[in-house]
Design a protein around this motif. Structure first.
Motif, PDB file in Angstrom:
ATOM      1  N   ASP A 216     -19.420 -30.694  -3.495  1.00 56.96           N
ATOM      2  CA  ASP A 216     -20.482 -29.830  -3.656  1.00 56.96           C
ATOM      3  C   ASP A 216     -20.263 -29.501  -2.256  1.00 56.96           C
ATOM      4  OD1 ASP A 216     -21.848 -31.259  -6.003  1.00 56.96           O
ATOM      5  OD2 ASP A 216     -22.614 -33.183  -4.282  1.00 56.96           O
ATOM      6  N   ARG A 217     -19.207 -29.717  -1.692  1.00 62.10           N
ATOM      7  CA  ARG A 217     -19.014 -29.218  -0.059  1.00 62.10           C
ATOM      8  C   ARG A 217     -17.750 -28.081  -0.497  1.00 62.10           C
ATOM      9  NH1 ARG A 217     -21.524 -33.641  -0.341  1.00 62.10           N
ATOM     10  NH2 ARG A 217     -24.068 -33.967   0.122  1.00 62.10           N
ATOM     11  N   LEU A 218     -17.107 -27.923  -1.049  1.00 58.37           N
ATOM     12  CA  LEU A 218     -15.896 -27.023  -0.942  1.00 58.37           C
ATOM     13  C   LEU A 218     -15.714 -25.726  -0.002  1.00 58.37           C
ATOM     14  CD1 LEU A 218     -14.612 -27.882  -4.785  1.00 58.37           C
ATOM     15  CD2 LEU A 218     -13.882 -28.767  -2.779  1.00 58.37           C
ATOM     16  N   VAL A 219     -14.716 -25.917   0.860  1.00 61.24           N
ATOM     17  CA  VAL A 219     -15.316 -24.142   1.297  1.00 61.24           C
ATOM     18  C   VAL A 219     -14.074 -23.277   0.323  1.00 61.24           C
ATOM     19  CG1 VAL A 219     -14.658 -23.114   3.322  1.00 61.24           C
ATOM     20  CG2 VAL A 219     -15.841 -25.700   3.191  1.00 61.24           C
ATOM     21  N   PRO A 220     -14.336 -22.123   0.133  1.00 64.31           N
ATOM     22  CA  PRO A 220     -13.944 -21.642  -0.394  1.00 64.31           C
ATOM     23  C   PRO A 220     -12.146 -21.188   0.369  1.00 64.31           C
ATOM     24  CG  PRO A 220     -15.676 -20.765  -0.900  1.00 64.31           C
ATOM     25  CD  PRO A 220     -15.837 -21.757   0.128  1.00 64.31           C
ATOM     26  N   GLY A 221     -10.765 -20.700   0.017  1.00 68.25           N
ATOM     27  CA  GLY A 221      -9.934 -21.172   0.635  1.00 68.25           C
ATOM     28  C   GLY A 221      -9.479 -21.677   1.733  1.00 68.25           C
ATOM     29  N   LEU A 222      -9.994 -22.931   1.864  1.00 70.33           N
ATOM     30  CA  LEU A 222      -9.884 -24.392   2.799  1.00 70.33           C
ATOM     31  C   LEU A 222      -9.523 -25.542   1.102  1.00 70.33           C
ATOM     32  CD1 LEU A 222      -9.781 -26.241   5.507  1.00 70.33           C
ATOM     33  CD2 LEU A 222     -11.869 -26.206   5.279  1.00 70.33           C
ATOM     34  N   ARG A 231      -7.836 -31.356  -3.725  1.00 67.67           N
ATOM     35  CA  ARG A 231      -7.421 -30.317  -2.440  1.00 67.67           C
ATOM     36  C   ARG A 231      -7.806 -29.445  -1.592  1.00 67.67           C
ATOM     37  NH1 ARG A 231      -4.858 -27.745  -7.311  1.00 67.67           N
ATOM     38  NH2 ARG A 231      -3.481 -29.409  -7.431  1.00 67.67           N
ATOM     39  N   ARG A 232      -6.779 -29.341  -0.155  1.00 65.04           N
ATOM     40  CA  ARG A 232      -7.150 -28.779   1.195  1.00 65.04           C
ATOM     41  C   ARG A 232      -6.010 -28.489   2.066  1.00 65.04           C
ATOM     42  NH1 ARG A 232     -11.022 -30.774   4.986  1.00 65.04           N
ATOM     43  NH2 ARG A 232      -9.690 -28.840   6.087  1.00 65.04           N
ATOM     44  N   ALA A 233      -6.577 -27.908   2.812  1.00 70.66           N
ATOM     45  CA  ALA A 233      -5.777 -27.484   3.631  1.00 70.66           C
ATOM     46  C   ALA A 233      -6.620 -28.353   4.881  1.00 70.66           C
ATOM     47  CB  ALA A 233      -5.141 -25.764   3.490  1.00 70.66           C
ATOM     48  N   VAL A 234      -4.700 -27.916   6.373  1.00 74.56           N
ATOM     49  CA  VAL A 234      -5.183 -28.937   6.796  1.00 74.56           C
ATOM     50  C   VAL A 234      -4.266 -28.968   8.174  1.00 74.56           C
ATOM     51  CG1 VAL A 234      -3.881 -30.839   6.052  1.00 74.56           C
ATOM     52  CG2 VAL A 234      -5.335 -31.866   8.162  1.00 74.56           C
ATOM     53  N   ARG A 235      -4.532 -28.651   9.749  1.00 73.87           N
ATOM     54  CA  ARG A 235      -3.586 -28.744  10.411  1.00 73.87           C
ATOM     55  C   ARG A 235      -3.164 -30.372  11.026  1.00 73.87           C
ATOM     56  NH1 ARG A 235      -5.835 -28.026  14.727  1.00 73.87           N
ATOM     57  NH2 ARG A 235      -8.228 -27.969  13.888  1.00 73.87           N
ATOM     58  N   LEU A 236      -2.114 -29.768  11.692  1.00 77.90           N
ATOM     59  CA  LEU A 236      -1.616 -31.564  11.524  1.00 77.90           C
ATOM     60  C   LEU A 236      -1.011 -30.959  12.925  1.00 77.90           C
ATOM     61  CD1 LEU A 236      -0.352 -32.166   8.100  1.00 77.90           C
ATOM     62  CD2 LEU A 236      -1.994 -33.381   9.107  1.00 77.90           C
ATOM     63  N   HIS A 237      -0.179 -32.146  13.418  1.00 76.80           N
ATOM     64  CA  HIS A 237       0.492 -31.984  14.907  1.00 76.80           C
ATOM     65  C   HIS A 237       1.680 -31.178  14.600  1.00 76.80           C
ATOM     66  CE1 HIS A 237      -1.801 -35.696  15.909  1.00 76.80           C
ATOM     67  NE2 HIS A 237      -1.747 -36.386  15.249  1.00 76.80           N
ATOM     68  N   HIS A 238       1.950 -30.636  13.854  1.00 77.35           N
ATOM     69  CA  HIS A 238       4.167 -30.482  14.048  1.00 77.35           C
ATOM     70  C   HIS A 238       3.203 -29.017  13.090  1.00 77.35           C
ATOM     71  CE1 HIS A 238       5.334 -34.201  15.601  1.00 77.35           C
ATOM     72  NE2 HIS A 238       5.487 -33.541  16.452  1.00 77.35           N
ATOM     73  N   GLY A 239       2.541 -28.613  12.437  1.00 77.99           N
ATOM     74  CA  GLY A 239       2.156 -27.627  11.255  1.00 77.99           C
ATOM     75  C   GLY A 239       0.835 -27.714  10.806  1.00 77.99           C
ATOM     76  N   THR A 240       1.579 -26.873   8.973  1.00 76.17           N
ATOM     77  CA  THR A 240       0.267 -26.737   8.263  1.00 76.17           C
ATOM     78  C   THR A 240       1.028 -27.784   7.229  1.00 76.17           C
ATOM     79  OG1 THR A 240       0.410 -24.642   7.584  1.00 76.17           O
ATOM     80  CG2 THR A 240      -1.223 -25.604   9.045  1.00 76.17           C
ATOM     81  N   GLY A 241      -0.115 -28.311   5.943  1.00 78.59           N
ATOM     82  CA  GLY A 241      -0.230 -29.131   5.227  1.00 78.59           C
ATOM     83  C   GLY A 241      -1.082 -28.470   3.901  1.00 78.59           C
ATOM     84  N   VAL A 242      -1.001 -28.991   3.323  1.00 77.55           N
ATOM     85  CA  VAL A 242      -1.981 -29.263   1.704  1.00 77.55           C
ATOM     86  C   VAL A 242      -1.837 -30.704   0.991  1.00 77.55           C
ATOM     87  CG1 VAL A 242      -2.661 -28.496  -0.467  1.00 77.55           C
ATOM     88  CG2 VAL A 242      -1.727 -26.590   1.104  1.00 77.55           C
ATOM     89  N   HIS A 354      -5.808 -20.722   4.137  1.00 78.23           N
ATOM     90  CA  HIS A 354      -5.830 -20.850   5.224  1.00 78.23           C
ATOM     91  C   HIS A 354      -5.917 -22.356   5.406  1.00 78.23           C
ATOM     92  CE1 HIS A 354      -7.404 -16.358   5.026  1.00 78.23           C
ATOM     93  NE2 HIS A 354      -6.571 -17.064   6.593  1.00 78.23           N
ATOM     94  N   SER A 355      -5.979 -23.055   6.804  1.00 81.08           N
ATOM     95  CA  SER A 355      -6.593 -24.503   7.474  1.00 81.08           C
ATOM     96  C   SER A 355      -7.735 -24.337   8.388  1.00 81.08           C
ATOM     97  CB  SER A 355      -5.098 -24.926   7.973  1.00 81.08           C
ATOM     98  OG  SER A 355      -4.567 -24.289   9.359  1.00 81.08           O
ATOM     99  N   PHE A 356      -8.350 -24.990   8.654  1.00 80.76           N
ATOM    100  CA  PHE A 356      -9.561 -24.724   9.452  1.00 80.76           C
ATOM    101  C   PHE A 356      -9.780 -24.337  10.821  1.00 80.76           C
ATOM    102  CE2 PHE A 356     -13.615 -26.395  11.244  1.00 80.76           C
ATOM    103  CZ  PHE A 356     -14.155 -25.502  10.950  1.00 80.76           C
ATOM    104  N   PRO A 357     -10.611 -23.486  11.027  1.00 85.69           N
ATOM    105  CA  PRO A 357      -9.666 -23.107  13.008  1.00 85.69           C
ATOM    106  C   PRO A 357      -9.718 -23.890  14.214  1.00 85.69           C
ATOM    107  CG  PRO A 357     -11.613 -21.656  11.609  1.00 85.69           C
ATOM    108  CD  PRO A 357     -11.619 -22.894  10.844  1.00 85.69           C
ATOM    109  N   ALA A 358      -8.162 -23.830  14.695  1.00 82.17           N
ATOM    110  CA  ALA A 358      -8.089 -24.815  15.640  1.00 82.17           C
ATOM    111  C   ALA A 358      -9.618 -24.249  16.903  1.00 82.17           C
ATOM    112  CB  ALA A 358      -6.842 -23.917  16.186  1.00 82.17           C
ATOM    113  N   PRO A 359      -9.623 -25.744  17.599  1.00 82.63           N
ATOM    114  CA  PRO A 359     -10.667 -25.304  19.163  1.00 82.63           C
ATOM    115  C   PRO A 359     -10.676 -24.447  19.740  1.00 82.63           C
ATOM    116  CG  PRO A 359      -9.495 -27.379  18.712  1.00 82.63           C
ATOM    117  CD  PRO A 359      -8.964 -26.620  17.484  1.00 82.63           C
ATOM    118  N   GLY A 360      -9.662 -23.531  20.052  1.00 82.84           N
ATOM    119  CA  GLY A 360      -9.078 -22.675  20.877  1.00 82.84           C
ATOM    120  C   GLY A 360      -9.850 -21.197  20.938  1.00 82.84           C
TER     121      GLY A 360
END
Length: 497
Positions: A216-222, A231-242, A354-360
């Motif tokens: 119900d909450r799928l965000v396009p591209g993410l 399936r989703r993209a995610v920002r991790l400590h050393h890089g991105t991942g799916v 894309h992953s989700f935007p970083a706080p900065g």
């Protein structure tokens, strides 16, 4: 720890509900097991009980090759508790010791390294180094059994500082060489470069409800849903991942496409938090199932979990964006934010770009596709996280997070409670002003008055989050917000903000 007699009875019964809560070691064999291990129950004088696998390993015991006690669902205790030991365990699972060392863990928790070591040894039976060592051994086993990576690469990907340290640990924990572990495991070939894992859980598990929440909450591209695979993209400590998650019988199949394999352990831990796989459904049913008000709801759906999150910052932003708007509208707004302010994936997977935007990135955004007041809230939230004034890490102090959120413009008690419930996994968060919860309570005969609702909810402590999830699930159909709950009362939330 329960008493010796309680632990021994659990082993005699071979009840899998106790797996992850306690571990049994046998002094005569030097092996430790999960309570449900089908091996013969040891004599009382040879039985030793430990609160963690790390404690058993630190005492010199090796993991049983039959029941594989290092692969059981995580202890619900770390999910429920908010004390220093539980916060430390969540940070260790997130790989903090590998990245910042024991000194970094102690600093994050506000203790000296010596005091933290004493505290964890008293509470968990092992110090921070032993806990991290157990986590590295578990990650190494996953890599050995599920990938064709050279053993040297496995050692450094799992977080070990040297190949010698890696070899010594694997021999001590599994009584086998890394090559033996690889040959003995039921190894699966990687798919398109993915690492494939099994994430076990304690049944029952209402996967249908969990996947419906995500769909119900799928965000396009993410995010995307491909059949039964989320399936989703995610920002991790050393890089991105799916992350790709598919429900199965007794476990969730997890495929991880990672830029850096050092993120494997934290990525698997985030998947578990997202799906709330470490919950103890039997314990929750025991605690809430006899309540005269919501007991029938709990007994009717004993496998219902409280959906969590892979990133508490993302959850907080989506909660703010979803205030007072429909699910479809909020998905569109978040999708535009992702496309504009997030870093693109180096290798897109399916529709994920894309992953989700970083706080900065959000803190410096001049304008966002939403009203000015809500933009101000999102940028203030992002700035607080980017500047270190607000800690939303897995081991964050929940009371401090609530105070920090409420200090932001545009954040009221409903939003703070919702972020605690979904983002931090707080088992006792209760957004009592939520319209869906109120309507559900009214249908059960509770007057729609804040004092009455608060008084009723008090008897569900310390598991009010589970009560909230059952009330949301049973609520009459309404337009739902993107944050995952029905739209809160505008006037109540506005005054609280």
């Amino acid at each position: 720890m329960p008493s010796f007699e309680q632990c021994y009875r659990a082993v005699e019964s071979r009840d899998p509900r106790f797996d992850g809560w306690i571990y049994i070691a046998v002094a005569s064999t030097g092996i430790y097991c999960r309570p449900s291990c089908p091996a013969t129950t040891p004599k009382r004088q040879n039985a030793r009980f430990f609160p963690t696998a790390a404690a058993a390993q630190d005492a010199g015991f090796r993991a049983c090759r039959r029941c594989r006690p290092d692969a059981v669902p995580g202890s619900p205790d770390w999910d429920l508790r908010a004390d220093v030991a539980a916060r430390a365990m969540r940070l260790v699972d997130d790989g903090l010791v590998e990245r910042e060392g024991v000194a970094g863990l102690a600093a994050r928790l506000g203790y000296t390294t010596r005091h933290l070591g004493r505290l964890l040894s008293a509470e968990l039976g092992a110090g921070p180094l032993a806990l991290a060592r157990a986590r590295r051994a578990h990650t190494a086993r996953l890599l050995l059994e599920t990938t064709d990576l050279p053993i040297t690469d496995v050692a450094f990907a799992a977080g070990f500082g040297s190949v010698r340290q890696f070899n010594d640990t694997i021999r001590a924990v599994f009584a086998a060489t890394p090559g033996d572990v690889r040959r003995a495991g039921r190894r699966q070939e990687p798919t398109n470069g993915a690492v494939t894992l099994r994430l076990p859980y304690r049944p029952p598990y209402d996967a249908e409800a969990g996947w419906r929440y995500l769909a119900d909450r799928l965000v396009p591209g993410l995010e995307e849903l491909d059949g039964a695979t989320y399936r989703r993209a995610v920002r991790l400590h050393h890089g991105t991942g799916v992350l790709s998650l598919t429900p199965a019988d007794g476990y969730v199949r997890c495929e991880l496409h990672l830029e850096d394999l050092r993120d494997l352990g934290p990525a698997a831990a985030r998947c578990r938090r997202l799906l709330h796989l470490d919950a103890d459904p039997a314990g929750i049913t025991d605690a809430l199932g006899e309540d005269p008000l919501i007991g029938p709801l709990v007994r009717a759906r004993p496998g219902l979990r409280v959906p969590g999150s892979v990133d508490a910052f993302e959850t907080a932003v989506r909660a703010v964006v979803g205030q007072q708007v429909s699910v479809a509208a909020a998905r569109t707004v978040v999708g535009r934010m992702v496309a504009t302010y997030a870093e693109p994936l180096p290798h897109p997977v399916g529709t994920l770009t894309h992953s989700f935007p970083a706080p900065g990135a959000l803190a410096e955004a001049g304008t966002l596709p939403m009203p000015t007041a809500r933009t101000r809230t999102v940028t203030a939230l992002a700035g607080a996280v980017a500047g270190g004034d607000l800690d939303l890490a897995p081991g964050a102090d929940r009371a401090e997070v609530e105070a920090g959120l409420l200090a932001l413009p545009g954040v009221g008690p409903w939003t703070a409670a919702y972020v605690a419930l979904r983002g931090l996994g707080d088992p006792d968060a209760f957004p009592g002003t939520d319209l869906g919860i109120r309507r559900s309570l009214v249908s059960l005969g509770v007057p729609d008055r804040p004092a009455e609702i608060a008084a009723v909810a008090d008897r569900w402590r310390p598991l009010r989050s589970y009560a909230a999830q059952h009330l949301w699930t049973a609520a009459p159909p309404l337009t739902r917000t993107a944050s995952g709950a029905t739209r809160p009362d505008a006037s109540t939330e506005g005054r609280a903000a």
